[in-house]
Motif scaffolding. Structure first.
Motif, PDB file in Angstrom:
ATOM      1  N   ASP A 268       0.640  -1.244   0.036  1.00  0.00           N
ATOM      2  CA  ASP A 268       0.048  -0.075   0.068  1.00  0.00           C
ATOM      3  C   ASP A 268       0.811   1.122  -0.041  1.00  0.00           C
ATOM      4  O   ASP A 268       2.330   1.239   0.062  1.00  0.00           O
ATOM      5  N   ASP A 269       0.208   2.569  -0.353  1.00  0.00           N
ATOM      6  CA  ASP A 269       1.104   3.588  -0.214  1.00  0.00           C
ATOM      7  C   ASP A 269       1.688   4.063   0.995  1.00  0.00           C
ATOM      8  O   ASP A 269       3.113   4.450   0.874  1.00  0.00           O
ATOM      9  N   GLN A 270       1.263   3.588   2.129  1.00  0.00           N
ATOM     10  CA  GLN A 270       2.062   3.953   3.398  1.00  0.00           C
ATOM     11  C   GLN A 270       3.300   3.203   3.554  1.00  0.00           C
ATOM     12  O   GLN A 270       4.185   3.603   3.790  1.00  0.00           O
ATOM     13  N   ARG A 271       3.208   1.975   3.062  1.00  0.00           N
ATOM     14  CA  ARG A 271       4.255   1.112   3.287  1.00  0.00           C
ATOM     15  C   ARG A 271       5.431   1.475   2.204  1.00  0.00           C
ATOM     16  O   ARG A 271       6.570   1.407   2.239  1.00  0.00           O
ATOM     17  N   LYS A 272       4.910   1.876   0.974  1.00  0.00           N
ATOM     18  CA  LYS A 272       5.842   2.370  -0.063  1.00  0.00           C
ATOM     19  C   LYS A 272       6.504   3.677   0.487  1.00  0.00           C
ATOM     20  O   LYS A 272       7.839   3.868   0.130  1.00  0.00           O
ATOM     21  N   GLU A 273       5.846   4.565   1.118  1.00  0.00           N
ATOM     22  CA  GLU A 273       6.592   5.688   1.540  1.00  0.00           C
ATOM     23  C   GLU A 273       7.370   5.379   2.685  1.00  0.00           C
ATOM     24  O   GLU A 273       8.470   6.047   2.752  1.00  0.00           O
ATOM     25  N   ASP A 274       7.087   4.644   3.705  1.00  0.00           N
ATOM     26  CA  ASP A 274       7.772   3.984   4.715  1.00  0.00           C
ATOM     27  C   ASP A 274       9.156   3.479   4.065  1.00  0.00           C
ATOM     28  O   ASP A 274      10.351   3.730   4.725  1.00  0.00           O
ATOM     29  N   TYR A 275       9.103   2.565   3.396  1.00  0.00           N
ATOM     30  CA  TYR A 275      10.489   1.881   2.897  1.00  0.00           C
ATOM     31  C   TYR A 275      11.132   2.452   1.906  1.00  0.00           C
ATOM     32  O   TYR A 275      12.403   2.905   1.777  1.00  0.00           O
ATOM     33  N   GLY A 276      10.739   3.292   0.786  1.00  0.00           N
ATOM     34  CA  GLY A 276      11.272   4.184  -0.231  1.00  0.00           C
ATOM     35  C   GLY A 276      11.900   3.227  -1.259  1.00  0.00           C
ATOM     36  O   GLY A 276      12.120   1.887  -1.062  1.00  0.00           O
ATOM     37  N   GLN A 277      12.242   3.887  -2.509  1.00  0.00           N
ATOM     38  CA  GLN A 277      12.894   3.115  -3.623  1.00  0.00           C
ATOM     39  C   GLN A 277      14.162   2.777  -3.380  1.00  0.00           C
ATOM     40  O   GLN A 277      14.523   1.706  -3.645  1.00  0.00           O
ATOM     41  N   LEU A 278      14.889   3.334  -2.515  1.00  0.00           N
ATOM     42  CA  LEU A 278      16.309   2.913  -2.109  1.00  0.00           C
ATOM     43  C   LEU A 278      16.057   1.424  -1.308  1.00  0.00           C
ATOM     44  O   LEU A 278      16.911   0.476  -1.722  1.00  0.00           O
ATOM     45  N   TYR A 279      15.388   1.169  -0.689  1.00  0.00           N
ATOM     46  CA  TYR A 279      15.024  -0.055   0.073  1.00  0.00           C
ATOM     47  C   TYR A 279      14.673  -1.086  -0.892  1.00  0.00           C
ATOM     48  O   TYR A 279      15.354  -2.353  -0.963  1.00  0.00           O
ATOM     49  N   CYS A 280      13.940  -0.574  -1.930  1.00  0.00           N
ATOM     50  CA  CYS A 280      13.571  -1.699  -2.919  1.00  0.00           C
ATOM     51  C   CYS A 280      14.496  -2.071  -3.790  1.00  0.00           C
ATOM     52  O   CYS A 280      14.978  -3.192  -4.037  1.00  0.00           O
ATOM     53  N   LYS A 281      15.696  -1.331  -3.931  1.00  0.00           N
ATOM     54  CA  LYS A 281      16.808  -1.463  -4.829  1.00  0.00           C
ATOM     55  C   LYS A 281      17.625  -2.509  -3.794  1.00  0.00           C
ATOM     56  O   LYS A 281      18.591  -3.256  -4.438  1.00  0.00           O
ATOM     57  N   LYS A 282      17.849  -2.345  -2.382  1.00  0.00           N
ATOM     58  CA  LYS A 282      18.505  -3.196  -1.575  1.00  0.00           C
ATOM     59  C   LYS A 282      18.081  -4.442  -1.882  1.00  0.00           C
ATOM     60  O   LYS A 282      18.810  -5.388  -1.960  1.00  0.00           O
ATOM     61  N   VAL A 283      16.832  -4.773  -1.852  1.00  0.00           N
ATOM     62  CA  VAL A 283      16.125  -6.190  -1.700  1.00  0.00           C
ATOM     63  C   VAL A 283      16.395  -6.501  -3.245  1.00  0.00           C
ATOM     64  O   VAL A 283      16.838  -7.907  -3.385  1.00  0.00           O
ATOM     65  N   GLU A 284      16.402  -5.831  -4.412  1.00  0.00           N
ATOM     66  CA  GLU A 284      16.881  -6.414  -5.446  1.00  0.00           C
ATOM     67  C   GLU A 284      18.148  -6.716  -5.675  1.00  0.00           C
ATOM     68  O   GLU A 284      18.463  -7.883  -6.206  1.00  0.00           O
ATOM     69  N   GLY A 285      19.067  -5.987  -5.051  1.00  0.00           N
ATOM     70  CA  GLY A 285      20.491  -6.413  -4.981  1.00  0.00           C
ATOM     71  C   GLY A 285      20.545  -7.642  -4.157  1.00  0.00           C
ATOM     72  O   GLY A 285      21.580  -8.534  -4.712  1.00  0.00           O
ATOM     73  N   PHE A 286      19.935  -7.708  -3.189  1.00  0.00           N
ATOM     74  CA  PHE A 286      20.290  -8.947  -2.369  1.00  0.00           C
ATOM     75  C   PHE A 286      19.761 -10.136  -3.186  1.00  0.00           C
ATOM     76  O   PHE A 286      20.784 -11.232  -3.183  1.00  0.00           O
ATOM     77  N   LYS A 287      18.630 -10.068  -3.736  1.00  0.00           N
ATOM     78  CA  LYS A 287      18.247 -11.366  -4.606  1.00  0.00           C
ATOM     79  C   LYS A 287      19.196 -11.579  -5.609  1.00  0.00           C
ATOM     80  O   LYS A 287      19.360 -12.843  -5.982  1.00  0.00           O
ATOM     81  N   LYS A 288      19.616 -10.713  -6.518  1.00  0.00           N
ATOM     82  CA  LYS A 288      20.602 -11.001  -7.446  1.00  0.00           C
ATOM     83  C   LYS A 288      21.788 -11.355  -6.994  1.00  0.00           C
ATOM     84  O   LYS A 288      22.387 -12.382  -7.494  1.00  0.00           O
ATOM     85  N   ASN A 289      22.190 -11.031  -5.853  1.00  0.00           N
ATOM     86  CA  ASN A 289      23.737 -11.360  -5.191  1.00  0.00           C
ATOM     87  C   ASN A 289      23.507 -12.902  -4.636  1.00  0.00           C
ATOM     88  O   ASN A 289      24.743 -13.538  -4.597  1.00  0.00           O
TER      89      ASN A 289
END
Length: 357
Positions: A268-289
């Motif tokens: 939801d929008d609140q969680r997206k605001e809380d985590y932010g795109q930078l955190y999203c990139k960290k999750v993506e980087g972890f899964k790739k690594n």
């Protein structure tokens, strides 16, 4: 005999025991500490090496292996077949590419079975097929519970349905197969080999769904080992490190990006605001690594499986993993949580810097 980190650690353990006994003998004035330590360690190390090198005959013995469509299971089934075992390779898709590969490369002693470990009717049907193909009165020497799945992602992002997926296969499927084949294993006084993971000894961010299932495998296996001791059945746990780059079971970079985007879109929008795109990139980087950093050579895992099935006195645990991961797992198990968390954060920073170079 192959040298592994398991054997080195056990020799060090007997060295510690020898040092303790040597100190006692020295205090009592019975023998000098140096002489006692040298004598005791040579004796205990020799006895350990002797027993570790004792092997069981394998020709004609039956082994059931789950999860043979690809990865560890597919390679292991062919390896055991070449050693002389009668192999029952259970596949999720008995007509799939992996099963066809087994039929082409295996001998007449390798039999492919249809088995979704989450479906009891398929497990029962596979057991009946095994009984039909076994000589009358014979049992199953080895049951290898290898089938497994791995879900990665932040706890708050992963759906409850996805959280249930890993335990359904990795623990409840494992239990169902074990309960079904255990009478045959007891008849042969054989052994059960359950695949856990280093993630069953230590947890890490973004691995919650997978870790809870592998922690459960550890607990179930320990209880089963104690229950089976009076029947002469050994229960072994395999705790592999990260071999994602050698099993080809994990997503490509493009698929990872899609998976993360799907997780992000479901917030939801609140969680997206809380985590932010930078955190999203960290999750993506972890899964790739997770895939990129995985070892390509799975032979240490196959060797561990082989020892668990062939040693006269098998170990309760086999740990085919790199020394660094073994050390981190040791810290997780024996040090305060703040020490382990600090080590994990430090390693994450070092790996990030290494990727940037």
């Amino acid at each position: 005999m192959l040298w592994t980190i398991d054997k080195v650690v056990r020799l060090m353990f007997w060295g510690g025991v020898s040092a303790l006994l040597a100190t006692v003998l020295s205090v009592l004035g019975i023998m000098s500490c140096v002489l006692a330590f040298t004598t005791l360690w040579l004796f205990t190390a020799s006895m350990y090496m002797y027993t570790a090198n004792m092997k069981e005959p394998v020709v004609g013995k039956a082994v059931v292996v789950t999860g043979c469509d690809s990865g560890f299971g597919n390679t292991l089934a062919l390896h055991l077949d070449k050693l002389g075992f009668k192999v029952f390779a259970a596949c999720l898709h008995a007509e799939g590419e992996g099963a066809q590969h087994l039929r082409q490369e295996g001998s007449i002693n390798l039999h492919v079975l249809q088995m979704d470990v989450t479906k009891q009717d398929q497990v029962d049907k596979a057991a009946e097929e095994v009984k039909r193909l076994l000589p009358k009165g014979c049992g199953v020497w080895g049951l290898v519970n290898n089938a497994g799945v791995c879900t990665l992602g932040p706890v708050e992002w992963v759906s409850l349905e996805s959280f249930r997926r890993d335990p359904e296969v990795n623990i409840f499927g494992l239990i169902a197969v074990t309960k079904t084949f255990l009478p045959l294993v007891r008849r042969a006084k054989g052994r059960v080999v359950n695949v856990a993971s280093v993630a069953g000894r230590m947890s890490a961010r973004f691995m919650g769904p997978y870790c809870i299932s592998k922690y459960a495998v550890e607990g179930f296996s320990d209880a089963l080992r104690q229950e089976m001791y009076p029947f002469g059945v050994d229960v072994c746990i395999l705790e592999p490190g990260n071999f994602a780059n050698g099993t080809f079971l994990f997503a490509t970079d493009e698929k990872v990006e899609q998976e993360v985007e799907t997780l992000w879109a479901a917030l939801d929008d609140q969680r997206k605001e809380d985590y932010g795109q930078l955190y999203c990139k960290k999750v993506e980087g972890f899964k790739k690594n997770f895939r990129r950093k995985g070892a390509k050579d799975i032979s240490p895992v196959i060797n561990a499986f082989t020892e668990a099935l062939t040693q006269t006195h098998p170990q309760d645990r086999y740990c085919p993993m790199e020394p660094r991961m073994y050390a981190v797992a040791f810290i997780s198990n024996h040090f305060p949580a703040w020490v382990y968390d600090g080590v994990v954060r430090l390693l994450a920073v070092l790996l990030l810097k290494k990727d940037e170079v």
